[in-house]
Design a protein around this motif. Structure first.
Motif, mmCIF file in Angstrom:
data_model
loop_
_atom_site.group_PDB
_atom_site.id
_atom_site.type_symbol
_atom_site.label_atom_id
_atom_site.label_comp_id
_atom_site.label_asym_id
_atom_site.label_seq_id
_atom_site.Cartn_x
_atom_site.Cartn_y
_atom_site.Cartn_z
ATOM 1 N N PRO A 72 26.466 -27.234 16.950
ATOM 2 C CA PRO A 72 24.818 -27.242 16.923
ATOM 3 C C PRO A 72 24.328 -28.559 17.071
ATOM 4 C CG PRO A 72 25.709 -26.969 14.623
ATOM 5 C CD PRO A 72 26.694 -26.797 15.600
ATOM 6 N N ASN A 73 25.236 -29.789 16.528
ATOM 7 C CA ASN A 73 24.592 -31.047 16.884
ATOM 8 C C ASN A 73 25.911 -31.881 17.143
ATOM 9 O OD1 ASN A 73 25.671 -31.390 14.200
ATOM 10 N ND2 ASN A 73 23.535 -31.087 13.499
ATOM 11 N N ALA A 74 25.615 -33.234 17.426
ATOM 12 C CA ALA A 74 26.680 -34.201 17.836
ATOM 13 C C ALA A 74 27.659 -34.672 16.514
ATOM 14 C CB ALA A 74 26.407 -35.199 18.260
ATOM 15 N N GLU A 75 27.060 -34.557 15.317
ATOM 16 C CA GLU A 75 27.978 -34.957 14.183
ATOM 17 C C GLU A 75 28.932 -33.856 13.745
ATOM 18 O OE1 GLU A 75 24.425 -34.616 13.908
ATOM 19 O OE2 GLU A 75 24.156 -36.878 14.496
ATOM 20 N N SER A 76 28.609 -32.555 13.998
ATOM 21 C CA SER A 76 29.669 -31.771 13.526
ATOM 22 C C SER A 76 30.766 -31.639 14.822
ATOM 23 C CB SER A 76 29.011 -30.206 13.368
ATOM 24 O OG SER A 76 28.319 -29.607 14.511
ATOM 25 N N ALA A 77 30.477 -32.449 15.997
ATOM 26 C CA ALA A 77 31.774 -32.129 16.991
ATOM 27 C C ALA A 77 32.998 -32.830 16.502
ATOM 28 C CB ALA A 77 31.180 -32.904 18.111
ATOM 29 N N ILE A 78 33.013 -33.787 15.366
ATOM 30 C CA ILE A 78 34.206 -34.402 15.046
ATOM 31 C C ILE A 78 34.781 -33.163 14.301
ATOM 32 C CG2 ILE A 78 34.980 -36.135 13.611
ATOM 33 C CD1 ILE A 78 32.629 -37.769 13.922
ATOM 34 N N GLY A 79 36.242 -32.918 14.924
ATOM 35 C CA GLY A 79 36.868 -32.072 14.100
ATOM 36 C C GLY A 79 36.736 -30.479 14.577
ATOM 37 N N ALA A 80 35.841 -30.443 15.448
ATOM 38 C CA ALA A 80 35.633 -29.028 15.929
ATOM 39 C C ALA A 80 36.683 -28.620 17.022
ATOM 40 C CB ALA A 80 34.219 -29.075 16.683
ATOM 41 N N VAL A 81 37.564 -29.602 17.584
ATOM 42 C CA VAL A 81 38.557 -29.038 18.409
ATOM 43 C C VAL A 81 39.839 -29.461 17.678
ATOM 44 C CG1 VAL A 81 39.676 -29.650 20.734
ATOM 45 C CG2 VAL A 81 36.969 -29.536 20.464
ATOM 46 N N ASN A 82 40.778 -28.486 17.717
ATOM 47 C CA ASN A 82 42.129 -28.541 17.089
ATOM 48 C C ASN A 82 43.077 -28.109 18.308
ATOM 49 O OD1 ASN A 82 44.296 -28.871 15.569
ATOM 50 N ND2 ASN A 82 43.584 -27.864 13.880
ATOM 51 N N PRO A 83 43.641 -28.740 18.944
ATOM 52 C CA PRO A 83 44.797 -28.165 19.827
ATOM 53 C C PRO A 83 45.903 -27.456 19.290
ATOM 54 C CG PRO A 83 43.947 -30.519 20.666
ATOM 55 C CD PRO A 83 43.357 -30.007 19.181
ATOM 56 N N SER A 84 46.539 -28.295 18.135
ATOM 57 C CA SER A 84 47.593 -27.699 17.834
ATOM 58 C C SER A 84 47.237 -26.156 17.273
ATOM 59 C CB SER A 84 48.234 -28.401 16.575
ATOM 60 O OG SER A 84 47.220 -28.666 15.680
ATOM 61 N N ALA A 85 46.116 -26.002 16.755
ATOM 62 C CA ALA A 85 45.614 -24.883 15.904
ATOM 63 C C ALA A 85 45.668 -23.736 17.086
ATOM 64 C CB ALA A 85 44.278 -24.778 15.462
ATOM 65 N N GLY A 86 44.910 -23.949 17.903
ATOM 66 C CA GLY A 86 45.060 -23.082 19.417
ATOM 67 C C GLY A 86 46.353 -22.645 19.855
ATOM 68 N N LEU A 87 47.176 -23.729 19.943
ATOM 69 C CA LEU A 87 48.542 -23.411 20.331
ATOM 70 C C LEU A 87 49.090 -22.732 19.663
ATOM 71 C CD1 LEU A 87 49.427 -26.592 22.108
ATOM 72 C CD2 LEU A 87 48.794 -24.463 23.198
ATOM 73 N N GLY A 88 49.051 -22.940 18.031
ATOM 74 C CA GLY A 88 49.513 -21.858 17.066
ATOM 75 C C GLY A 88 49.060 -20.481 17.218
ATOM 76 N N TYR A 89 47.888 -20.176 17.560
ATOM 77 C CA TYR A 89 47.497 -18.976 17.826
ATOM 78 C C TYR A 89 48.155 -18.229 18.825
ATOM 79 C CZ TYR A 89 43.721 -19.907 14.157
ATOM 80 O OH TYR A 89 43.125 -20.327 13.238
ATOM 81 N N LEU A 90 48.348 -18.962 20.125
ATOM 82 C CA LEU A 90 48.941 -18.459 21.301
ATOM 83 C C LEU A 90 50.530 -18.180 20.725
ATOM 84 C CD1 LEU A 90 47.677 -20.832 24.027
ATOM 85 C CD2 LEU A 90 47.111 -18.340 23.621
ATOM 86 N N ALA A 91 51.285 -18.923 19.982
ATOM 87 C CA ALA A 91 52.613 -18.846 19.732
ATOM 88 C C ALA A 91 52.478 -17.366 18.552
ATOM 89 C CB ALA A 91 52.843 -20.043 18.693
ATOM 90 N N CYS A 92 51.518 -17.483 17.918
ATOM 91 C CA CYS A 92 51.535 -15.812 16.945
ATOM 92 C C CYS A 92 51.564 -14.769 17.919
ATOM 93 C CB CYS A 92 50.144 -16.033 16.113
ATOM 94 S SG CYS A 92 50.407 -17.452 14.844
ATOM 95 N N GLY A 93 50.529 -14.997 18.778
ATOM 96 C CA GLY A 93 50.268 -13.829 19.682
ATOM 97 C C GLY A 93 51.722 -13.724 20.696
#
Length: 153
Positions: A72-93
């Motif tokens: 929703p705003n620029a302050e919450s953008a910090i920590g919103a992207v976690n590439p290792s979590a996304g790759l972890g979900y792909l690994a699970c699938g």
């Protein structure tokens, strides 16, 4: 979110089309030749592959980047992207999917051989079921590894 809804509606349309096509063929003229079956199967497979490809192209990039939702705003953008979590979900699938494909192949091979053995000697049914159960264990191992990966995310 709109792309997911469109993909699900298209998949639902394919399922409904397949069911009504089969009912129509059965009612009107029946399935008279292998050409009719091959044509219907080819159309359904082509539509399914198209919808799944669109769904993968739309949904996988968001998962692979690990986007957690709308920003929703620029302050919450910090920590919103976690590439290792996304790759972890792909690994699970991938882990669960490939293990289930392997288990399905193994159960198909072992099950058909078991039916051949049981048709000749019915006393061997219990022994053949053990081998089918061992083949199904492959999928359980893949699921356990996926759960272990998810617990680390």
């Amino acid at each position: 979110m709109i792309y997911l809804t469109i993909s699900l509606i298209l998949m639902l349309f394919i399922v409904i089309y397949t069911i009504f096509y089969g009912i129509n063929k059965k009612k009107n003229q029946g399935v008279s030749s292998k050409g009719t079956i091959k044509k219907a199967l080819g159309i359904n497979i082509a539509l399914f592959i198209l919808v799944v490809t669109v769904a993968i192209l739309v949904l996988v990039p968001k998962i692979a980047l690990g986007l957690t939702g709308t920003i929703p705003n620029a302050e919450s953008a910090i920590g919103a992207v976690n590439p290792s979590a996304g790759l972890g979900y792909l690994a699970c699938g991938l882990c669960t999917g490939l293990a289930c494909i392997g288990a399905g192949y193994a159960v198909g091979q072992v099950g058909s051989a078991a039916l051949g053995v049981v048709s000749e000697d019915q006393t061997l049914l219990g022994k053949t079921l053990i081998y089918v159960g061992l083949a199904e264990g492959i999928a359980i191992y893949g699921l356990l590894i996926s759960i272990m990966i998810l617990s680390r995310l």
